[in-house]
Motif scaffolding. Structure first.
Motif, PDB file in Angstrom:
ATOM      1  N   GLU A 157      -8.264   9.753  14.253  1.00 43.39           N
ATOM      2  CA  GLU A 157      -9.687   9.992  14.487  1.00 43.39           C
ATOM      3  C   GLU A 157     -10.185   9.182  15.685  1.00 43.39           C
ATOM      4  O   GLU A 157     -11.013   9.669  16.468  1.00 43.39           O
ATOM      5  CB  GLU A 157     -10.503   9.623  13.238  1.00 43.39           C
ATOM      6  CG  GLU A 157     -10.382  10.620  12.097  1.00 43.39           C
ATOM      7  CD  GLU A 157      -9.161  10.396  11.214  1.00 43.39           C
ATOM      8  OE1 GLU A 157      -9.063  11.044  10.175  1.00 43.39           O
ATOM      9  OE2 GLU A 157      -8.297   9.565  11.584  1.00 43.39           O
TER      10      GLU A 157
ATOM     11  N   GLU B 134      -9.286  10.942  18.810  1.00 46.74           N
ATOM     12  CA  GLU B 134     -10.151  12.104  18.999  1.00 46.74           C
ATOM     13  C   GLU B 134     -11.553  11.696  19.442  1.00 46.74           C
ATOM     14  O   GLU B 134     -12.187  12.377  20.261  1.00 46.74           O
ATOM     15  CB  GLU B 134     -10.214  12.921  17.702  1.00 46.74           C
ATOM     16  CG  GLU B 134      -8.922  13.641  17.367  1.00 46.74           C
ATOM     17  CD  GLU B 134      -8.456  14.539  18.508  1.00 46.74           C
ATOM     18  OE1 GLU B 134      -9.293  15.317  19.024  1.00 46.74           O
ATOM     19  OE2 GLU B 134      -7.286  14.443  18.907  1.00 46.74           O
ATOM     20  N   VAL B 135     -12.063  10.600  18.910  1.00 45.99           N
ATOM     21  CA  VAL B 135     -13.367  10.094  19.344  1.00 45.99           C
ATOM     22  C   VAL B 135     -13.331   9.768  20.837  1.00 45.99           C
ATOM     23  O   VAL B 135     -14.257  10.119  21.594  1.00 45.99           O
ATOM     24  CB  VAL B 135     -13.768   8.846  18.528  1.00 45.99           C
ATOM     25  CG1 VAL B 135     -14.939   8.108  19.189  1.00 45.99           C
ATOM     26  CG2 VAL B 135     -14.142   9.237  17.099  1.00 45.99           C
TER      27      VAL B 135
ATOM     28  N   ALA C 260     -13.392  12.942  22.829  1.00 47.68           N
ATOM     29  CA  ALA C 260     -14.656  13.677  22.749  1.00 47.68           C
ATOM     30  C   ALA C 260     -15.790  12.976  23.497  1.00 47.68           C
ATOM     31  O   ALA C 260     -16.795  13.609  23.818  1.00 47.68           O
ATOM     32  CB  ALA C 260     -15.048  13.874  21.284  1.00 47.68           C
TER      33      ALA C 260
ATOM     34  N   ASP D 102     -14.830  12.640  10.019  1.00 46.39           N
ATOM     35  CA  ASP D 102     -15.881  13.342  10.752  1.00 46.39           C
ATOM     36  C   ASP D 102     -16.018  12.767  12.164  1.00 46.39           C
ATOM     37  O   ASP D 102     -16.858  11.891  12.429  1.00 46.39           O
ATOM     38  CB  ASP D 102     -17.206  13.250  10.000  1.00 46.39           C
ATOM     39  CG  ASP D 102     -18.237  14.261  10.498  1.00 46.39           C
ATOM     40  OD1 ASP D 102     -18.113  14.706  11.653  1.00 46.39           O
ATOM     41  OD2 ASP D 102     -19.162  14.587   9.730  1.00 46.39           O
TER      42      ASP D 102
ATOM     43  N   GLU E 299     -17.055  14.329  14.857  1.00 48.12           N
ATOM     44  CA  GLU E 299     -18.305  14.757  15.483  1.00 48.12           C
ATOM     45  C   GLU E 299     -19.456  13.816  15.129  1.00 48.12           C
ATOM     46  O   GLU E 299     -20.244  13.419  16.008  1.00 48.12           O
ATOM     47  CB  GLU E 299     -18.636  16.194  15.046  1.00 48.12           C
ATOM     48  CG  GLU E 299     -19.865  16.769  15.729  1.00 48.12           C
ATOM     49  CD  GLU E 299     -20.118  18.215  15.331  1.00 48.12           C
ATOM     50  OE1 GLU E 299     -21.234  18.709  15.582  1.00 48.12           O
ATOM     51  OE2 GLU E 299     -19.197  18.854  14.774  1.00 48.12           O
ATOM     52  N   ALA E 300     -19.573  13.442  13.850  1.00 47.63           N
ATOM     53  CA  ALA E 300     -20.642  12.532  13.437  1.00 47.63           C
ATOM     54  C   ALA E 300     -20.446  11.147  14.038  1.00 47.63           C
ATOM     55  O   ALA E 300     -21.421  10.462  14.386  1.00 47.63           O
ATOM     56  CB  ALA E 300     -20.692  12.448  11.915  1.00 47.63           C
TER      57      ALA E 300
ATOM     58  N   VAL F 213     -19.010  10.443  16.958  1.00 44.26           N
ATOM     59  CA  VAL F 213     -19.400  10.511  18.373  1.00 44.26           C
ATOM     60  C   VAL F 213     -20.920  10.565  18.498  1.00 44.26           C
ATOM     61  O   VAL F 213     -21.512   9.901  19.369  1.00 44.26           O
ATOM     62  CB  VAL F 213     -18.738  11.733  19.039  1.00 44.26           C
ATOM     63  CG1 VAL F 213     -19.313  11.953  20.445  1.00 44.26           C
ATOM     64  CG2 VAL F 213     -17.226  11.544  19.101  1.00 44.26           C
ATOM     65  N   ALA F 214     -21.571  11.321  17.617  1.00 42.08           N
ATOM     66  CA  ALA F 214     -23.039  11.410  17.670  1.00 42.08           C
ATOM     67  C   ALA F 214     -23.679  10.049  17.425  1.00 42.08           C
ATOM     68  O   ALA F 214     -24.650   9.664  18.107  1.00 42.08           O
ATOM     69  CB  ALA F 214     -23.533  12.420  16.641  1.00 42.08           C
TER      70      ALA F 214
END
Length: 355
Positions: A190, A193-194, A197, A300, A302-303, A305-306
């Motif tokens: 993860e 991936e972070v 992204a 998660d 996406e969360a 990174v947000a």
């Protein structure tokens, strides 16, 4: 099994004991990890227990305990394997103390070298070994939740951290850090991936990787996706946290993580770094109690990174999180306070001779 630079042993317990005037002998796999004993401490080199290759290390440790125990008041064991090494030795010489700082039975499911068919029998054997150890040795627990595994009460010495006496510098807006061993269950993939992204952020991972994650980290580092520094001594590594935007603790949903406080979260907070973690009970509880970060779902990206981008845009928010987190761990998760209790517990055990 432990790296001799293990933070609880090398950077907290040993300095506390030596500062109190105690003479410490430290037996660990120094050569296997390329480490040296701390200054002022007698070192004994042992083989490394790794994967299924453990018997030689256990036998050498048993021989060492029998030999050195004759002149020791206290023998502190940290690896569960050493329960086997000390079996039958009792407390004839120095009092044997097992420092319980992992839920070993729960962790079996994450050991890739253990065949799935053997995991349930091994959990049962470990639980039996723990009950026998409770009868034969003294125990220290690193978590209050570990008390559920045992029948009698035992002293709890939390796995807290050295907290700087003055607040660290405010968090920045680009650098994201991770400190600790890097494995798949600890969120290694993860974190890669972070970094992919959010290329505008500088993701830095500090710590050794297991055989599964190492090739992926090397590739990500070589391509510039992130920076992987590998092993860095704990006292140097924690200084690298200062000024970071956030610290990651993206642990998977594993039984061993549910009730064990990830020391990396407390280290982030101690250095004024907001935390992003997953909803393991202890992790989420610390972040929520301290007001020092965010909880995102397991896996998660996406969360995550947000949350990082929100922090990068909002200086006031990240300063507030950093200040709140620091104040909480300074008061509640601080080895400056717990070291004295640890030393007093060891001293009492040394003078309370076994029958």
């Amino acid at each position: 099994m432990h790296d001799p630079e293990d933070a609880r042993i090398r950077h907290r317990q040993i300095p506390a004991l030596t500062a109190a005037g105690m003479y410490v002998t430290y037996a660990a796999p120094f050569r296997a990890f390329g480490r040296t004993p701390p200054p002022g401490v007698r070192g004994i080199d042992l083989p490394r227990a790794r994967g299924r290759r453990r018997l030689r290390a256990v036998l050498r440790a048993r021989s060492m305990i029998r030999r050195v125990g004759k002149s020791a008041d206290i023998i502190i064991l940290h690896d569960p394997d050493l329960l086997v090494a000390a079996a039958g030795l009792g407390n004839k010489d120095g009092r044997i103390v097992w420092d319980v700082h992992e839920d070993t039975a729960a962790a079996i499911g994450m050991r890739e070298w253990v065949p799935p068919v053997l995991r349930r029998p091994l959990r049962w054997l470990i639980q039996m070994a723990e009950h026998l150890a409770e009868k034969r040795f003294s125990l220290l627990l690193a978590e209050h939740s570990y008390a559920e595994r045992f029948r009698r009460p035992h002293p709890v010495i939390p796995n807290s951290n050295w907290v700087p006496e003055s607040p660290p510098e405010p968090p920045g807006d680009t650098r994201v850090v991770y400190l600790g061993s890097i494995t798949t269950p600890r969120g290694g993939r993860e974190m890669i991936e972070v970094a992919r992204a959010a290329p505008e952020l500088q993701v830095t991972l500090i710590g050794p990787a297991d055989a599964t994650m190492e090739p992926e980290l090397e590739a990500a580092h070589a391509s510039g996706v992130l920076t992987w520094l590998g092993f860095v001594p704990n006292d140097e590594a924690t200084q690298m946290l200062d000024g970071a935007l956030a610290g990651l603790a993206l642990l998977h949903d594993q039984p061993n993580y549910a009730h064990s406080l990830p020391t990396k979260i407390a280290e982030y907070l101690a250095h004024g770094v907001p935390v992003i973690t997953t909803p393991n009970h202890s992790s989420a509880e610390l972040v929520q109690a301290s007001g020092g970060g965010f909880v995102v779902g397991f896996g998660d990206v996406e969360a995550t990174v947000a949350a990082l981008r929100d922090l990068a845009r909002d200086e006031e928010q990240r300063r507030a999180l950093a200040e709140s987190g620091y104040r909480y761990v300074e008061a509640n998760v601080n080895w400056h306070h717990d070291a004295a209790e640890f030393v007093e517990t060891i001293r009492n055990l040394a003078f309370t001779r076994p029958h």
